[in-house]
Design an enzyme around this catalytic site. Structure first.
Site, PDB file in Angstrom:
ATOM      1  N   GLY A 268       0.826  -1.198   0.000  1.00  0.00           N
ATOM      2  CA  GLY A 268       0.000   0.000   0.000  1.00  0.00           C
ATOM      3  C   GLY A 268       0.859   1.246   0.000  1.00  0.00           C
ATOM      4  O   GLY A 268       0.595   2.200  -0.731  1.00  0.00           O
ATOM      5  N   ALA A 269       1.912   1.229   0.814  1.00  0.00           N
ATOM      6  CA  ALA A 269       2.798   2.389   0.919  1.00  0.00           C
ATOM      7  C   ALA A 269       4.015   1.982   1.731  1.00  0.00           C
ATOM      8  O   ALA A 269       4.061   0.901   2.327  1.00  0.00           O
ATOM      9  CB  ALA A 269       2.081   3.563   1.570  1.00  0.00           C
ATOM     10  N   MET A 270       5.015   2.872   1.784  1.00  0.00           N
ATOM     11  CA  MET A 270       6.259   2.605   2.507  1.00  0.00           C
ATOM     12  C   MET A 270       6.738   3.863   3.214  1.00  0.00           C
ATOM     13  O   MET A 270       6.745   4.947   2.641  1.00  0.00           O
ATOM     14  CB  MET A 270       7.327   2.101   1.521  1.00  0.00           C
ATOM     15  CG  MET A 270       8.668   1.835   2.173  1.00  0.00           C
ATOM     16  SD  MET A 270       8.539   0.611   3.504  1.00  0.00           S
ATOM     17  CE  MET A 270       9.948   1.057   4.496  1.00  0.00           C
ATOM     18  N   GLU A 271       7.155   3.691   4.466  1.00  0.00           N
ATOM     19  CA  GLU A 271       7.417   4.819   5.371  1.00  0.00           C
ATOM     20  C   GLU A 271       8.834   5.364   5.319  1.00  0.00           C
ATOM     21  O   GLU A 271       9.313   5.935   6.296  1.00  0.00           O
ATOM     22  CB  GLU A 271       7.113   4.393   6.813  1.00  0.00           C
ATOM     23  CG  GLU A 271       8.094   3.400   7.446  1.00  0.00           C
ATOM     24  CD  GLU A 271       7.741   1.952   7.284  1.00  0.00           C
ATOM     25  OE1 GLU A 271       8.269   1.111   8.033  1.00  0.00           O
ATOM     26  OE2 GLU A 271       6.909   1.638   6.406  1.00  0.00           O
ATOM     27  N   ASN A 272       9.541   5.217   4.212  1.00  0.00           N
ATOM     28  CA  ASN A 272      10.913   5.724   4.105  1.00  0.00           C
ATOM     29  C   ASN A 272      11.041   7.091   4.774  1.00  0.00           C
ATOM     30  O   ASN A 272      10.207   7.965   4.570  1.00  0.00           O
ATOM     31  CB  ASN A 272      11.314   5.862   2.636  1.00  0.00           C
ATOM     32  CG  ASN A 272      10.876   4.696   1.808  1.00  0.00           C
ATOM     33  OD1 ASN A 272      11.311   3.587   2.004  1.00  0.00           O
ATOM     34  ND2 ASN A 272       9.972   4.947   0.870  1.00  0.00           N
TER      35      ASN A 272
ATOM     36  N   HIS B  87      -0.893   6.004   8.831  1.00  0.00           N
ATOM     37  CA  HIS B  87      -0.033   4.878   9.214  1.00  0.00           C
ATOM     38  C   HIS B  87       1.420   5.156   8.838  1.00  0.00           C
ATOM     39  O   HIS B  87       2.325   5.012   9.668  1.00  0.00           O
ATOM     40  CB  HIS B  87      -0.525   3.609   8.524  1.00  0.00           C
ATOM     41  CG  HIS B  87       0.255   2.380   8.850  1.00  0.00           C
ATOM     42  ND1 HIS B  87      -0.122   1.498   9.825  1.00  0.00           N
ATOM     43  CD2 HIS B  87       1.417   1.894   8.340  1.00  0.00           C
ATOM     44  CE1 HIS B  87       0.763   0.511   9.894  1.00  0.00           C
ATOM     45  NE2 HIS B  87       1.706   0.729   9.000  1.00  0.00           N
ATOM     46  N   GLU B  88       1.640   5.561   7.591  1.00  0.00           N
ATOM     47  CA  GLU B  88       3.015   5.778   7.149  1.00  0.00           C
ATOM     48  C   GLU B  88       3.645   6.979   7.852  1.00  0.00           C
ATOM     49  O   GLU B  88       4.836   6.948   8.189  1.00  0.00           O
ATOM     50  CB  GLU B  88       3.066   5.959   5.631  1.00  0.00           C
ATOM     51  CG  GLU B  88       2.440   4.819   4.836  1.00  0.00           C
ATOM     52  CD  GLU B  88       2.948   3.437   5.213  1.00  0.00           C
ATOM     53  OE1 GLU B  88       4.112   3.316   5.658  1.00  0.00           O
ATOM     54  OE2 GLU B  88       2.193   2.465   5.066  1.00  0.00           O
TER      55      GLU B  88
ATOM     56  N   HIS C 270       4.732   6.034  11.346  1.00  0.00           N
ATOM     57  CA  HIS C 270       5.975   5.262  11.345  1.00  0.00           C
ATOM     58  C   HIS C 270       7.202   6.151  11.552  1.00  0.00           C
ATOM     59  O   HIS C 270       8.264   5.651  11.924  1.00  0.00           O
ATOM     60  CB  HIS C 270       6.138   4.518  10.017  1.00  0.00           C
ATOM     61  CG  HIS C 270       5.627   3.116  10.023  1.00  0.00           C
ATOM     62  ND1 HIS C 270       5.930   2.222  11.021  1.00  0.00           N
ATOM     63  CD2 HIS C 270       4.856   2.438   9.135  1.00  0.00           C
ATOM     64  CE1 HIS C 270       5.369   1.052  10.744  1.00  0.00           C
ATOM     65  NE2 HIS C 270       4.707   1.155   9.614  1.00  0.00           N
TER      66      HIS C 270
ATOM     67  N   GLU D  25       5.030  -2.489  13.152  1.00  0.00           N
ATOM     68  CA  GLU D  25       3.803  -2.597  12.370  1.00  0.00           C
ATOM     69  C   GLU D  25       2.555  -2.748  13.245  1.00  0.00           C
ATOM     70  O   GLU D  25       1.558  -2.070  13.028  1.00  0.00           O
ATOM     71  CB  GLU D  25       3.901  -3.752  11.373  1.00  0.00           C
ATOM     72  CG  GLU D  25       4.955  -3.555  10.302  1.00  0.00           C
ATOM     73  CD  GLU D  25       4.726  -2.314   9.440  1.00  0.00           C
ATOM     74  OE1 GLU D  25       3.654  -1.681   9.535  1.00  0.00           O
ATOM     75  OE2 GLU D  25       5.646  -1.970   8.672  1.00  0.00           O
TER      76      GLU D  25
END
Length: 898
Positions: A263-267, A299-300, A303, A322
Site C-alpha cells: 500500500g505504501a512505505m514509510e521511508n 499509518h506511514e 511510522h 507494524e
C-alpha cells in the site's frame, strides 16, 4: 530453486554485526538499463563481538570496484554475499562501485522503473538490490545522497531528509544532493527520479517550527491529492497532540507510483505510495477509498517515530513497528470519526478485517506468533498476524494500563530508545515500568506470551445465578489450540471488558465479591489462568452477560447465550460492538445450522423481525445499520465450521448465504424501499462518516431491491439502479448501483459494465474496480468464473502491475469462494497457473496469492484432494522463488498433520 538453497533464519541465532556502518555517501548516475551506484561508507568495528570477515549483501548487481581506505582489497562472492576476509579490526572507509538494471526489475524490490520514472522499495531486503551493504535493520547510518539524471526526462530528484543542493550538469543532466540527519537502517532508504508535479502546504506545528509538506504525483493526477494532503496534515497534528511526537524534518514528502507491491512505505521523510492508497476524487474513489487513504497516510506518517526513530533490531521484531503503528492509525481513525457511533463502526470494521484475515492465518499452514521464531523468506511474514493481531496486542496494553498509562509508556519508550534498533521486549518493559502496580506490570512475563504463542485462544464463558444470595458467578475458561510446531501452551493474559444487563435491558452496577461498593456498569476482568470464576454480588435478578466488549482481546468467545439473550443484546446493549456481534451470531447460527444439516436455509420470523427492527430503528446510525444487516462473509462462516471440527463445503455455505440474502430481500422489501429513499444524501459529496453511512445503507438497500426484482421478474428497481448508475455524482453511488446489477445478474448489468469501462478506461484505478467487481460477482452456474478467465485476455489486463493482478485474480481466488472452489477443480488449476506466472515476474505478489491454499486441509471432498493436487503441481516446479516455496511446502506439511 531460483533463489538458491533456502536458509532457515532463527530468532535464537541473532548476533550483533561484526561491523557497524555509521555514515554513507551514495551517488547515483541514473539510467534505466544501467544505473551506476557509488557508495562510500564509514565502517566502525563492533568491539562487543569477535573479529571476522565483513559480509555484505547484494543481489542482481554487477560489481566494479571495492576499496578499503582508498586501496584495492581482495574479496570473494558467495551466493548473495560479498565477503572481505581481510577487513581491518578497526574503523575504516569502504568504497564500492556497482551497476544495477532498474528496467529489468519486475519484482519491484530495490531500484526499479515505473511509468518512465525511477522508484525504490527497500523493505524488507530491497537495498541489497541497489548496492552491497549490511542490509539488516540494526545497522543504522546517516545518509548523504547525490542523484544525477537527464533533466528533461527526470526533472524531479528526491531522496530522504533535507535538500542540500541542486544544479545543472553537462549534456542536459542535473543533480540533487540530499542529507538525512537521522540514522536509519537501509530498508528506509528511498529515491525518486521522475516527471512529477506536487501539491504543497506549509504548516507550523505546536512546537512553533515551520515545515513543508509535499505530495508528488504524475501529471494529470494533482487534483486527486487534496484528500491525501488533508490526511497528512491531520496526522501531523494528531500525533503531536496525542503522543507529543512532532514532525522532525524540514520537509515531508509523499510520492505516488502505479507499480508497487504494497500500500505504501514509510521511508524516512520520503513516503512512497501505491497510487491506490493516495489518489481520490468524488468521481473516481469510493467512501471506502477515502477512508483507506486517510488511514494509510496516517499509518506511514506515524511510522516516522514508531519504526523510523525507533526501529527493529531484527525482522522477528516486525510487529514492534507494524502492530504498534496499526494500533496508532486505528486510534487516529476513531478520533477523526469523532461521533461515538462512527467510532464504533471503525472498531467493527477493524475486527472484521482481523477475523477474515488473521483468524484463518492463526489456524492454517502459515500460523506463526506475533513475533515469529523463524522464517525462510521475510516477505512472507508481512502478515495479518504481525499487523492486525499485533495491533490487538498493543490495544491490550492500553486496556490493562489505561489511556493515560499507555501514553506514559510511549513517552518512556522514546526517552529510552530514540535512535535505536530494539525489540518487542523493550516496548513491553517501557509500558510496565511506566505503570508500576498495573494489571500489566504484575503480569508482564505472562502477558508477553502473546508474542511467542501462535493460534487464537478460545474462551468459554458460563454464568450461574443464585437468587437466594443474589450473586452471579461468571466462569471463564481458556483453551489454546495446537499450531504447527507449537503444543502444550501456557495460559494467556486476556482482558475481558464486560457488563451485565437486567431483564429490562438496562445496565446493572458491577460489584465483585469482596468489594465495598459497585464500580460502575462496565469493567475489565483479567483472565490469566486456564479457568477462573468471578462472583458478582447484589445482583437483583438473573442477568444477561455482555462479554468481550469492544473486542477487548483477539479470541474466539463461546458464551453459550440463547437466541432470546442475543436478541436482548441486539436491542439494548450499550456497547455497539456487542450489539453488532449479537446480530452476526444470530445470522451465523442459522446459516451454519442449515449447512450442517444439509438442508435448505429457512429464516425464522423472529430473526427477520429483528433485522427489520434494526433497519427501522430511529436512533441507530446508518453506517451501523449497514454493518448489522450485512451477513457474515462466507470465509468467516467456513472458519467457524472448521473451528468446530466440521469439514468445509464452500458451495453449501454459498447456497445458505444466498438463501439468506434472498429471504431478507423478499421479506423486507418495503423496508428496503423505505431505507433507500430515506437515506439519500442531499447536497454535495463529502467523504464524512455521516454521508458515508447514508450511502452505505442506501446502496445496500438498492442491492436487495434489485435482487428481489430480478427474482420476481419486475423491472422497476433494476431500471432505477441503471439510472442511478448513469446519473450518480460520485463513485460510491455509481459503483453501488453497478454492483447491485452485477450481483443480481440483471440484464442491465452487461450494458452498465460496458458503459463504465468506456467512461473510465483512462483511469487505471477505476479500471481496477471494474475488474474487481467482476471477479467478486456472485457466482451463478459458473458464469463468474468463466468471465474471469475471459478477462485475463482483456487488453487492459496484465500480471505485471500488482494492482491489476490483485483486482481480478485475487478477487476471484481470495474473495469469491463459490466461484473459486469448484467441484471440477477448475478454480484450483487456474490458481496454480496464476501463481507460477506471477512467480516468474514478482515473487512477493505470487507469495500473497499462494496463501489462498493455507486452509485447504479443512475442505470437504472433492475439494480437498483437488486442492492438494494443485498445490503439489506448484511445488513440482523446480524454479520457484523462496517466497512461494516456503508457503507451498508449509501447506503440503498439513497432510501429515491431518
Amino acid at each position: 530453486m531460483r533463489d538458491g538453497t533456502p536458509t532457515l533464519i532463527r530468532l535464537e541465532d541473532y548476533v550483533a554485526p561484526i561491523y557497524w556502518i555509521r555514515t554513507v555517501e551514495l551517488s547515483f548516475d541514473l539510467d534505466p538499463a544501467k544505473t551506476l551506484v557509488t557508495s562510500k561508507m564509514q565502517i566502525q568495528r563492533n568491539a562487543a563481538v569477535p573479529h571476522g570477515p565483513l559480509r555484505l549483501h547484494g543481489e542482481e548487481l554487477t560489481l566494479l570496484r571495492v576499496l578499503i581506505n582508498g586501496e584495492s582489497v581482495s574479496f570473494r562472492q558467495e551466493g548473495h554475499e560479498l565477503i572481505i576476509e581481510g577487513a581491518p579490526d578497526a574503523d575504516f572507509t569502504l568504497e564500492i562501485r556497482n551497476t544495477c538494471a532498474p528496467e529489468k526489475n519486475t519484482a519491484l524490490s530495490g531500484l526499479y522503473t515505473s511509468g518512465g520514472g525511477f522508484f525504490t522499495q527497500c523493505e524488507a531486503e530491497g537495498f541489497r538490490r541497489i548496492t552491497y551493504f549490511l542490509d539488516r535493520p540494526d545497522v543504522m547510518a546517516v545518509y548523504t545522497v547525490t542523484l544525477r539524471a537527464d533533466q528533461a526526462k527526470y526533472p524531479v530528484l528526491l531522496s530522504n531528509g533535507n535538500l542540500l543542493e541542486t544544479g545543472e550538469l553537462d549534456n542536459g543532466r542535473h543533480f540533487a544532493k540530499w542529507h538525512d540527519p537521522f540514522p536509519k537502517p537501509s530498508y528506509l532508504f528511498a529515491l525518486v527520479a521522475a516527471d512529477l508535479v506536487s501539491r504543497e502546504q506549509r504548516i507550523r506545528t505546536r512546537a512553533g517550527k515551520d515545515h513543508l509538506l509535499q505530495v508528488y504525483v504524475r501529471r494529470g493526477d494533482l487534483e486527486k491529492t487534496e484528500h491525501a494532503m488533508n490526511s497528512l496534515i491531520a496526522s501531523v497534528v494528531w500525533d503531536e497532540a496525542r503522543f507529543g511526537l512532532p514532525l522532525d524534518l524540514e520537509r515531508f514528502m509523499v510520492v505516488g507510483v502505479s507499480d508497487f507491491n504494497m500500500g505504501a512505505m514509510e521511508n524516512k521523510g520520503l513516503n512512497i505510495f501505491n497510487t491506490s492508497a493516495l489518489l481520490a476524487s468524488a468521481a473516481t474513489a469510493t467512501d471506502a477509498d477515502f477512508h483507506r487513504i486517510e488511514s494509510i497516510v496516517a499509518h506511514e506518517y506515524f511510522h516516522n517515530w514508531t519504526g523510523n526513530r525507533v526501529t527493529c533490531r531484527d525482522w522477528f521484531q516486525l510487529s514492534l513497528k507494524e502492530g504498534l503503528t496499526v494500533f496508532r492509525d486505528q486510534e487516529f481513525s476513531q478520533d477523526m470519526a469523532a461521533a461515538p457511533s462512527a467510532r464504533a463502526v471503525c472498531r467493527i470494521q477493524d475486527v472484521r478485517a482481523l477475523r477474515s484475515g488473521q483468524f484463518p492465518e492463526d489456524a492454517g499452514a502459515m500460523a506463526h506468533p506475533v513475533r515469529p521464531d523463524s522464517y525462510v523468506e521475510i516477505n512472507n511474514f508481512y502478515t495479518a498476524t504481525v499487523y492486525n493481531k499485533g495491533a490487538e496486542v498493543v490495544r491490550m496494553y492500553q486496556t490493562l494500563v489505561g489511556r493515560a498509562g499507555f501514553e506514559a509508556g510511549m513517552k518512556l519508550y522514546f526517552e529510552r530508545h530514540d535512535g535505536q534498533a530494539v525489540t518487542c521486549d523493550d516496548f513491553a518493559a517501557a509500558m510496565a515500568d511506566a505503570n508500576p502496580g498495573s494489571a500489566l506490570a504484575t503480569r508482564l512475563e505472562a502477558f508477553k506470551r502473546w508474542y511467542v504463542q501462535a493460534g487464537t485462544p478460545r474462551v468459554q464463558a458460563r454464568g450461574s445465578y443464585d437468587a437466594e444470595t443474589q450473586t452471579y458467578t461468571l466462569t471463564l475458561r481458556q483453551t489454546l489450540p495446537d499450531t504447527p510446531g507449537q503444543t502444550h501452551k501456557q495460559a494467556q493474559v486476556i482482558p475481558v471488558a464486560m457488563g451485565l444487563l437486567g431483564a429490562d435491558g438496562q445496565a446493572l452496577p458491577l460489584q465483585l465479591q469482596g468489594e465495598a461498593a459497585a464500580q460502575g456498569s462496565e469493567r475489565v476482568l483479567v483472565l490469566e489462568q486456564l479457568e477462573q470464576s468471578f462472583v458478582f454480588v447484589n445482583v437483583a435478578s438473573a442477568p444477561v452477560p455482555s462479554l468481550l466488549r469492544g473486542f477487548s482481546a483477539p479470541v474466539l468467545l463461546d458464551d453459550g447465550l440463547s437466541d432470546t439473550e442475543l436478541l436482548m443484546l441486539l436491542q439494548h446493549d450499550a456497547d455497539a460492538f456487542n450489539r453488532w456481534e449479537a446480530g452476526q451470531r444470530l445470522a451465523l447460527a442459522r446459516i451454519i445450522g442449515a449447512v450442517r444439516a444439509g438442508a435448505a436455509l429457512q429464516l425464522d420470523a423472529a430473526f427477520i423481525q429483528a433485522m427489520r427492527a434494526v433497519l427501522r430503528h430511529a436512533e441507530l446510525d446508518p453506517a451501523f445499520k449497514a454493518l448489522a444487516l450485512t451477513l457474515p462473509d462466507e470465509a468467516y462462516i467456513a472458519e467457524q465450521l472448521a473451528a468446530a471440527g466440521h469439514s468445509v463445503d464452500p458451495q453449501a455455505i454459498h447456497a445458505a448465504v444466498e438463501a439468506a440474502h434472498i429471504q431478507l430481500a423478499d421479506a423486507l422489501h418495503e423496508d428496503w424501499a423505505w431505507a433507500f429513499d430515506a437515506h439519500q444524501v442531499r447536497g454535495g459529496y463529502q467523504p464524512t462518516p455521516q454521508q458515508a453511512g447514508q450511502r452505505a445503507l442506501s446502496n445496500q438497500a438498492l442491492s436487495m431491491l434489485v435482487l428481489h426484482a430480478t427474482r420476481s421478474g419486475t423491472t422497476v428497481w433494476p431500471g432505477r439502479a441503471y439510472q442511478r448508475f448513469k446519473d450518480a455524482s460520485n463513485m460510491t453511488d455509481r459503483l453501488g448501483a453497478l454492483s447491485a446489477l452485477v450481483n443480481a445478474h440483471a440484464e442491465l448489468a452487461v450494458p452498465a459494465l460496458e458503459r463504465f469501462h468506456a467512461q473510465f478506461r483512462h483511469e487505471p484505478l477505476v479500471v481496477d474496480k471494474w475488474f474487481a467487481l467482476q471477479g467478486r460477482a456472485a457466482e451463478v452456474d459458473g458464469k463468474t468464473f468463466a468471465r474471469v478467465k475471459q478477462l485475463t485476455q482483456h487488453p487492459d489486463f496484465t500480471l505485471k502491475n500488482p494492482n491489476r493482478a490483485r483486482s481480478l485474480i485475487f478477487s476471484l481466488c481470495m474473495f469469491n469462494p463459490a466461484a473459486f472452489h469448484r467441484s471440477d477443480a477448475a478454480g484450483y488449476v487456474f490458481w496454480a497457473e496464476q501463481v507460477l506466472q506471477l512467480d516468474a515476474i514478482n515473487p512477493q505478489v505470487a507469495g500473497r496469492l499462494a496463501r489462498v491454499m493455507d486452509r485447504w486441509n479443512v475442505l470437504a471432498q472433492p475439494y480437498r484432494d483437488a486442492a492438494r493436487e494443485a498445490i503439489a503441481r506448484v511445488a513440482a516446479k523446480p524454479e520457484l522463488s523462496n517466497d512461494v516455496r516456503e508457503i507451498i511446502e508449509r501447506a503440503l506439511a498439513l497432510d501429515s498433520q491431518g
